[in-house]
Design a protein around this motif. Sequence first.
Motif, PDB file in Angstrom:
ATOM      1  N   GLN A 176      44.334  50.914  50.366  1.00 42.27           N
ATOM      2  CA  GLN A 176      45.182  49.847  49.851  1.00 42.27           C
ATOM      3  C   GLN A 176      44.441  48.969  48.862  1.00 42.27           C
ATOM      4  OE1 GLN A 176      48.378  49.803  50.451  1.00 42.27           O
ATOM      5  NE2 GLN A 176      48.806  47.987  49.224  1.00 42.27           N
ATOM      6  N   GLN A 177      43.141  48.779  49.086  1.00 41.98           N
ATOM      7  CA  GLN A 177      42.356  47.940  48.182  1.00 41.98           C
ATOM      8  C   GLN A 177      42.355  48.481  46.753  1.00 41.98           C
ATOM      9  OE1 GLN A 177      39.058  46.048  51.303  1.00 41.98           O
ATOM     10  NE2 GLN A 177      38.427  47.484  49.737  1.00 41.98           N
ATOM     11  N   GLN A 178      42.533  49.773  46.608  1.00 45.12           N
ATOM     12  CA  GLN A 178      42.549  50.365  45.275  1.00 45.12           C
ATOM     13  C   GLN A 178      43.779  49.924  44.479  1.00 45.12           C
ATOM     14  OE1 GLN A 178      39.811  52.097  44.325  1.00 45.12           O
ATOM     15  NE2 GLN A 178      39.115  51.512  46.376  1.00 45.12           N
ATOM     16  N   LEU A 179      44.810  49.440  45.189  1.00 41.93           N
ATOM     17  CA  LEU A 179      46.056  49.035  44.543  1.00 41.93           C
ATOM     18  C   LEU A 179      46.120  47.529  44.307  1.00 41.93           C
ATOM     19  CD1 LEU A 179      48.492  51.158  46.764  1.00 41.93           C
ATOM     20  CD2 LEU A 179      47.416  51.827  44.597  1.00 41.93           C
ATOM     21  N   GLU A 180      45.054  46.824  44.657  1.00 39.53           N
ATOM     22  CA  GLU A 180      45.103  45.372  44.662  1.00 39.53           C
ATOM     23  C   GLU A 180      44.275  44.759  43.535  1.00 39.53           C
ATOM     24  OE1 GLU A 180      45.659  45.172  49.516  1.00 39.53           O
ATOM     25  OE2 GLU A 180      43.790  44.475  48.619  1.00 39.53           O
ATOM     26  N   ASP A 181      44.744  43.636  43.034  1.00 45.22           N
ATOM     27  CA  ASP A 181      44.079  42.938  41.941  1.00 45.22           C
ATOM     28  C   ASP A 181      44.136  41.437  42.201  1.00 45.22           C
ATOM     29  OD1 ASP A 181      42.836  42.389  39.543  1.00 45.22           O
ATOM     30  OD2 ASP A 181      44.676  42.530  38.362  1.00 45.22           O
ATOM     31  N   PRO A 182      43.290  40.939  43.101  1.00 46.44           N
ATOM     32  CA  PRO A 182      43.379  39.523  43.475  1.00 46.44           C
ATOM     33  C   PRO A 182      42.908  38.588  42.367  1.00 46.44           C
ATOM     34  CG  PRO A 182      41.458  40.533  44.478  1.00 46.44           C
ATOM     35  CD  PRO A 182      42.225  41.647  43.824  1.00 46.44           C
ATOM     36  N   ASP A 183      43.384  37.363  42.417  1.00 42.66           N
ATOM     37  CA  ASP A 183      42.940  36.350  41.460  1.00 42.66           C
ATOM     38  C   ASP A 183      41.468  35.995  41.673  1.00 42.66           C
ATOM     39  OD1 ASP A 183      45.531  36.144  40.364  1.00 42.66           O
ATOM     40  OD2 ASP A 183      46.121  34.786  41.971  1.00 42.66           O
ATOM     41  N   LEU A 184      41.075  35.888  42.945  1.00 39.94           N
ATOM     42  CA  LEU A 184      39.678  35.629  43.291  1.00 39.94           C
ATOM     43  C   LEU A 184      39.190  36.781  44.166  1.00 39.94           C
ATOM     44  CD1 LEU A 184      39.773  31.809  44.128  1.00 39.94           C
ATOM     45  CD2 LEU A 184      38.841  32.880  42.073  1.00 39.94           C
ATOM     46  N   LEU A 185      38.239  37.514  43.660  1.00 38.66           N
ATOM     47  CA  LEU A 185      37.697  38.662  44.367  1.00 38.66           C
ATOM     48  C   LEU A 185      36.368  38.262  45.004  1.00 38.66           C
ATOM     49  CD1 LEU A 185      37.813  41.745  44.953  1.00 38.66           C
ATOM     50  CD2 LEU A 185      36.573  42.068  42.794  1.00 38.66           C
ATOM     51  N   VAL A 186      36.265  38.463  46.312  1.00 38.80           N
ATOM     52  CA  VAL A 186      35.086  38.009  47.058  1.00 38.80           C
ATOM     53  C   VAL A 186      34.436  39.187  47.769  1.00 38.80           C
ATOM     54  CG1 VAL A 186      34.210  36.398  48.787  1.00 38.80           C
ATOM     55  CG2 VAL A 186      36.238  35.792  47.436  1.00 38.80           C
ATOM     56  N   ALA A 187      33.146  39.397  47.511  1.00 37.64           N
ATOM     57  CA  ALA A 187      32.381  40.396  48.255  1.00 37.64           C
ATOM     58  C   ALA A 187      32.028  39.797  49.609  1.00 37.64           C
ATOM     59  CB  ALA A 187      31.115  40.770  47.483  1.00 37.64           C
ATOM     60  N   TRP A 188      32.449  40.467  50.682  1.00 40.74           N
ATOM     61  CA  TRP A 188      32.456  39.859  52.014  1.00 40.74           C
ATOM     62  C   TRP A 188      31.698  40.720  53.034  1.00 40.74           C
ATOM     63  CZ3 TRP A 188      33.837  34.999  52.634  1.00 40.74           C
ATOM     64  CH2 TRP A 188      34.184  34.499  53.890  1.00 40.74           C
ATOM     65  N   ASP A 189      30.781  41.560  52.574  1.00 45.56           N
ATOM     66  CA  ASP A 189      30.009  42.368  53.524  1.00 45.56           C
ATOM     67  C   ASP A 189      29.210  41.490  54.472  1.00 45.56           C
ATOM     68  OD1 ASP A 189      30.973  44.633  52.367  1.00 45.56           O
ATOM     69  OD2 ASP A 189      29.028  45.474  51.818  1.00 45.56           O
ATOM     70  N   HIS A 190      28.756  40.351  53.957  1.00 39.23           N
ATOM     71  CA  HIS A 190      28.004  39.380  54.769  1.00 39.23           C
ATOM     72  C   HIS A 190      28.741  38.045  54.672  1.00 39.23           C
ATOM     73  CE1 HIS A 190      24.743  42.297  54.986  1.00 39.23           C
ATOM     74  NE2 HIS A 190      24.890  42.466  53.687  1.00 39.23           N
ATOM     75  N   PRO A 191      29.650  37.754  55.601  1.00 37.59           N
ATOM     76  CA  PRO A 191      30.477  36.544  55.489  1.00 37.59           C
ATOM     77  C   PRO A 191      29.692  35.244  55.401  1.00 37.59           C
ATOM     78  CG  PRO A 191      31.396  38.050  57.109  1.00 37.59           C
ATOM     79  CD  PRO A 191      30.053  38.603  56.729  1.00 37.59           C
ATOM     80  N   ASP A 192      28.451  35.237  55.879  1.00 41.15           N
ATOM     81  CA  ASP A 192      27.630  34.034  55.747  1.00 41.15           C
ATOM     82  C   ASP A 192      26.971  33.932  54.380  1.00 41.15           C
ATOM     83  OD1 ASP A 192      26.084  36.279  56.307  1.00 41.15           O
ATOM     84  OD2 ASP A 192      24.471  35.098  57.220  1.00 41.15           O
ATOM     85  N   ARG A 193      27.062  35.040  53.599  1.00 46.64           N
ATOM     86  CA  ARG A 193      26.481  35.064  52.257  1.00 46.64           C
ATOM     87  C   ARG A 193      27.429  35.794  51.302  1.00 46.64           C
ATOM     88  NH1 ARG A 193      22.473  38.503  52.506  1.00 46.64           N
ATOM     89  NH2 ARG A 193      22.618  39.044  54.718  1.00 46.64           N
ATOM     90  N   PRO A 194      28.621  35.250  51.077  1.00 41.66           N
ATOM     91  CA  PRO A 194      29.580  35.932  50.187  1.00 41.66           C
ATOM     92  C   PRO A 194      29.172  35.811  48.730  1.00 41.66           C
ATOM     93  CG  PRO A 194      30.471  33.837  50.904  1.00 41.66           C
ATOM     94  CD  PRO A 194      29.184  34.021  51.656  1.00 41.66           C
ATOM     95  N   ALA A 195      29.854  36.569  47.897  1.00 38.95           N
ATOM     96  CA  ALA A 195      29.673  36.474  46.445  1.00 38.95           C
ATOM     97  C   ALA A 195      31.051  36.596  45.819  1.00 38.95           C
ATOM     98  CB  ALA A 195      28.743  37.577  45.939  1.00 38.95           C
ATOM     99  N   ILE A 196      31.231  35.976  44.669  1.00 39.44           N
ATOM    100  CA  ILE A 196      32.568  35.875  44.092  1.00 39.44           C
ATOM    101  C   ILE A 196      32.591  36.294  42.628  1.00 39.44           C
ATOM    102  CG2 ILE A 196      32.248  33.445  43.473  1.00 39.44           C
ATOM    103  CD1 ILE A 196      35.243  33.057  44.218  1.00 39.44           C
ATOM    104  N   ALA A 197      33.688  36.912  42.243  1.00 37.84           N
ATOM    105  CA  ALA A 197      33.957  37.214  40.838  1.00 37.84           C
ATOM    106  C   ALA A 197      35.378  36.747  40.543  1.00 37.84           C
ATOM    107  CB  ALA A 197      33.847  38.715  40.577  1.00 37.84           C
TER     108      ALA A 197
END
Length: 202
Positions: A176-197
């Motif tokens: 499903q993620q392949q079909l999604e295009d969020p306004d704020l995309l957040v890398a969340w592998d480590h929720p205590d150390r996220p990264a954003i694009a």
Amino acid sequence: MPEFTAITPDALARLVAQRASELSGFAVIAVDGADAADPVSLARAVIELLRATGRPAEVVSLHDFVRPASVRLEFDREDEYTYRTGWFDYSALNREVLKPLRDSGRWLPALWNEQADRSARARIRTALPGTILLVAGPMLLGRGLDFDLTIGLRMSEAALRRRTEERFTIAAVLEQQQLEDPDLLVAWDHPDRPAIAAVDQK
């Protein structure tokens, strides 16, 4: 592939709250993420920040809009396609939450009690002027739902495998993620150390 910038969880919540506060009237925000990402927790952090500024805000969990077990488990209890297409009642979410909020300022906080497998028996609420609803849960995007702002908490397959109990859901989430295009995309592998694009500056 977008470049990601490190951000603290608190700063992420503040950023979402700031973007939310710029929305006028009734607004609905999607916090999209697998159960392993716990999107409801981020949504709750955001509403606390919004309420502190005087903006009314509420959280709706997608798990309160599941289909009855007789429907979602009819064919296979551990089928990724069923999970992606038949587990959650996105049409009911649109019918009972998104559309009536915008049309009349009224919304239903829950439709189905997943644990008890019966009606949630929730009462329709009347929203205060300017209320922001944050809808949190998996696979919200790419469904044709009308959100004013979308946040995608994205976990890699490896991270999902480390943190997901119901392993059959992983393939569905990744697909499903392949079909999604969020306004704020957040890398969340480590929720205590996220990264954003930021992929869209509305």
